[in-house]
Design a protein around this motif. Sequence first.
Motif, PDB file in Angstrom:
ATOM      1  N   PRO A   1       7.920 -55.412  15.488  1.00 17.81           N
ATOM      2  CA  PRO A   1       6.827 -56.370  15.326  1.00 17.81           C
ATOM      3  C   PRO A   1       5.424 -55.857  15.608  1.00 17.81           C
ATOM      4  N   ASP A   2       5.241 -54.595  15.993  1.00 19.82           N
ATOM      5  CA  ASP A   2       3.902 -54.122  16.302  1.00 19.82           C
ATOM      6  C   ASP A   2       3.064 -53.852  15.062  1.00 19.82           C
ATOM      7  N   LYS A   3       3.648 -53.999  13.886  1.00 17.04           N
ATOM      8  CA  LYS A   3       2.885 -53.968  12.646  1.00 17.04           C
ATOM      9  C   LYS A   3       3.529 -54.934  11.674  1.00 17.04           C
ATOM     10  N   ARG A   4       2.708 -55.620  10.911  1.00 23.89           N
ATOM     11  CA  ARG A   4       3.194 -56.699  10.050  1.00 23.89           C
ATOM     12  C   ARG A   4       3.349 -56.239   8.607  1.00 23.89           C
ATOM     13  N   CYS A   5       3.452 -54.954   8.408  1.00 26.88           N
ATOM     14  CA  CYS A   5       3.536 -54.370   7.074  1.00 26.88           C
ATOM     15  C   CYS A   5       4.894 -54.667   6.438  1.00 26.88           C
ATOM     16  N   PRO A   6       4.931 -55.142   5.197  1.00 28.19           N
ATOM     17  CA  PRO A   6       6.217 -55.406   4.539  1.00 28.19           C
ATOM     18  C   PRO A   6       6.887 -54.153   4.000  1.00 28.19           C
ATOM     19  N   ASP A   7       6.121 -53.062   3.825  1.00 27.88           N
ATOM     20  CA  ASP A   7       6.673 -51.837   3.241  1.00 27.88           C
ATOM     21  C   ASP A   7       7.757 -51.239   4.132  1.00 27.88           C
ATOM     22  N   SER A   8       8.659 -50.483   3.524  1.00 34.34           N
ATOM     23  CA  SER A   8       9.698 -49.780   4.270  1.00 34.34           C
ATOM     24  C   SER A   8       9.072 -48.696   5.146  1.00 34.34           C
ATOM     25  N   LEU A   9       9.534 -48.632   6.386  1.00 33.86           N
ATOM     26  CA  LEU A   9       9.045 -47.659   7.348  1.00 33.86           C
ATOM     27  C   LEU A   9      10.218 -47.155   8.180  1.00 33.86           C
ATOM     28  N   PRO A  10      10.252 -45.856   8.521  1.00 34.40           N
ATOM     29  CA  PRO A  10      11.357 -45.337   9.340  1.00 34.40           C
ATOM     30  C   PRO A  10      11.509 -46.068  10.674  1.00 34.40           C
ATOM     31  N   LEU A  11      10.402 -46.506  11.267  1.00 27.23           N
ATOM     32  CA  LEU A  11      10.497 -47.228  12.534  1.00 27.23           C
ATOM     33  C   LEU A  11      11.319 -48.501  12.389  1.00 27.23           C
ATOM     34  N   ASP A  12      11.164 -49.189  11.264  1.00 28.03           N
ATOM     35  CA  ASP A  12      11.939 -50.410  11.042  1.00 28.03           C
ATOM     36  C   ASP A  12      13.407 -50.093  10.764  1.00 28.03           C
ATOM     37  N   VAL A  13      13.669 -48.969  10.113  1.00 26.17           N
ATOM     38  CA  VAL A  13      15.063 -48.540   9.933  1.00 26.17           C
ATOM     39  C   VAL A  13      15.691 -48.279  11.296  1.00 26.17           C
ATOM     40  N   GLN A  14      14.944 -47.633  12.170  1.00 25.85           N
ATOM     41  CA  GLN A  14      15.439 -47.351  13.515  1.00 25.85           C
ATOM     42  C   GLN A  14      15.789 -48.644  14.254  1.00 25.85           C
ATOM     43  N   VAL A  15      14.937 -49.652  14.145  1.00 23.00           N
ATOM     44  CA  VAL A  15      15.208 -50.936  14.797  1.00 23.00           C
ATOM     45  C   VAL A  15      16.422 -51.614  14.165  1.00 23.00           C
ATOM     46  N   ALA A  16      16.542 -51.534  12.845  1.00 24.10           N
ATOM     47  CA  ALA A  16      17.701 -52.123  12.174  1.00 24.10           C
ATOM     48  C   ALA A  16      18.995 -51.481  12.661  1.00 24.10           C
ATOM     49  N   PHE A  17      19.013 -50.154  12.730  1.00 25.81           N
ATOM     50  CA  PHE A  17      20.217 -49.456  13.180  1.00 25.81           C
ATOM     51  C   PHE A  17      20.532 -49.797  14.637  1.00 25.81           C
ATOM     52  N   ASN A  18      19.491 -49.871  15.466  1.00 24.51           N
ATOM     53  CA  ASN A  18      19.708 -50.197  16.868  1.00 24.51           C
ATOM     54  C   ASN A  18      20.296 -51.597  17.017  1.00 24.51           C
ATOM     55  N   THR A  19      19.833 -52.515  16.180  1.00 30.75           N
ATOM     56  CA  THR A  19      20.333 -53.884  16.229  1.00 30.75           C
ATOM     57  C   THR A  19      21.808 -53.938  15.809  1.00 30.75           C
ATOM     58  N   LEU A  20      22.156 -53.214  14.759  1.00 26.57           N
ATOM     59  CA  LEU A  20      23.559 -53.148  14.338  1.00 26.57           C
ATOM     60  C   LEU A  20      24.439 -52.573  15.444  1.00 26.57           C
ATOM     61  N   LEU A  21      23.986 -51.497  16.059  1.00 28.64           N
ATOM     62  CA  LEU A  21      24.776 -50.862  17.109  1.00 28.64           C
ATOM     63  C   LEU A  21      24.936 -51.785  18.310  1.00 28.64           C
ATOM     64  N   ALA A  22      23.881 -52.501  18.665  1.00 26.98           N
ATOM     65  CA  ALA A  22      23.964 -53.431  19.787  1.00 26.98           C
ATOM     66  C   ALA A  22      24.969 -54.543  19.508  1.00 26.98           C
ATOM     67  N   ALA A  23      25.062 -54.948  18.242  1.00 25.71           N
ATOM     68  CA  ALA A  23      25.990 -56.015  17.855  1.00 25.71           C
ATOM     69  C   ALA A  23      27.410 -55.514  17.644  1.00 25.71           C
ATOM     70  N   GLY A  24      27.592 -54.189  17.622  1.00 30.00           N
ATOM     71  CA  GLY A  24      28.899 -53.647  17.275  1.00 30.00           C
ATOM     72  C   GLY A  24      29.228 -53.889  15.820  1.00 30.00           C
ATOM     73  N   ALA A  25      28.176 -53.927  14.985  1.00 33.16           N
ATOM     74  CA  ALA A  25      28.341 -54.228  13.556  1.00 33.16           C
ATOM     75  C   ALA A  25      28.129 -52.967  12.733  1.00 33.16           C
ATOM     76  N   ARG A  26      28.711 -52.966  11.532  1.00 34.43           N
ATOM     77  CA  ARG A  26      28.513 -51.848  10.612  1.00 34.43           C
ATOM     78  C   ARG A  26      28.668 -52.370   9.187  1.00 34.43           C
ATOM     79  N   ASP A  27      27.734 -52.010   8.353  1.00 30.67           N
ATOM     80  CA  ASP A  27      27.807 -52.333   6.932  1.00 30.67           C
ATOM     81  C   ASP A  27      27.429 -51.065   6.189  1.00 30.67           C
ATOM     82  N   ASP A  28      28.407 -50.393   5.615  1.00 35.28           N
ATOM     83  CA  ASP A  28      28.171 -49.069   5.051  1.00 35.28           C
ATOM     84  C   ASP A  28      27.153 -49.079   3.912  1.00 35.28           C
ATOM     85  N   GLU A  29      27.164 -50.105   3.090  1.00 38.98           N
ATOM     86  CA  GLU A  29      26.223 -50.152   1.979  1.00 38.98           C
ATOM     87  C   GLU A  29      24.802 -50.328   2.485  1.00 38.98           C
ATOM     88  N   LEU A  30      24.619 -51.208   3.449  1.00 41.38           N
ATOM     89  CA  LEU A  30      23.301 -51.417   4.029  1.00 41.38           C
ATOM     90  C   LEU A  30      22.784 -50.123   4.665  1.00 41.38           C
TER      91      LEU A  30
END
Length: 280
Positions: A55-84
């Motif tokens: 949330p420290d930037k409101r940019c809609p474009d894809s950014l590696p930092l947001d990928v990092q947060v997405a992966f961290n969220t999946l790992l915290a949930a114990g979730a995995r979606d290979d296509e995503l």
Amino acid sequence: MDIFSAGRDFMRREGRLVESRLFATVFEGADAGGVVDALRGYQNADGGFGHGLEPDKRCPDSLPLDVQVAFNTLLAAGARDDELIRRAVDWLDSIATADGAVPLCGPAIEGYPRAEHMSEWTYEPSLNPTAGLVGQLYRFGFEHPWRDKAAAWCAAELAKGLPDDAHGTHVAMEFLEHTDDVDLDRVRDWLPKLKYFRADASDPEYGVTPLHLAPTPDSSWRPLFDDAQLEAHLDRLIADQQSDGGWALTWEPPGTSSTLAYRGIVTVGALRTLKAYNRL
């Protein structure tokens, strides 16, 4: 004030959807598929993640930092979606240097509200976030040509030395714990030299703490810290819970919505750490 109940009530009242679904999965037994579904709203057509997931930037474009947060969220949930995950890593590969390195952000953030620290330094390919992303893919057990290429680059960079700031060393440690290079003495000697490392639990300033580096008692890096130091930081974490049940921030996001979003991230993280260390 009951720590958990107050934190739960804060999340129910103020949390955005993705952290609320994560809370429900971690603490209430909800299906982790709900976290995956919430994350899909932040994934762009190019496969990357954006839209202020971090949330420290409101940019809609894809950014590696947001990928990092997405992966961290999946790992915290114990979730995995290979296509995503695959689509996100394909996107990382498409914007990486020839060696596989990626930056945290890019100039696209300049057209949108952002925190003051989100500036040109985030545009340079770096161990932060490359090493963290590779470490996350190791945790998933997800193989990809970009992962292997980037891992080789990270190993070569870390052979030259560890980063000089706590964020960079943190993600380097996330990478190193999945290699044969878990050198506790090397990291222990380096920690006092780091910018933004908050070794003293009484220090009110912003920083990375021992609990960030060893978020669970079975962490590879737990032996870096003695029991007294960790207990002091756990006490501080409990003391930092606010009267509304959430945890406060030590920096300024770009707006009210971003502040609440980040407080949700920090609150779920604090509760997960307290749970792991049996302090709830």
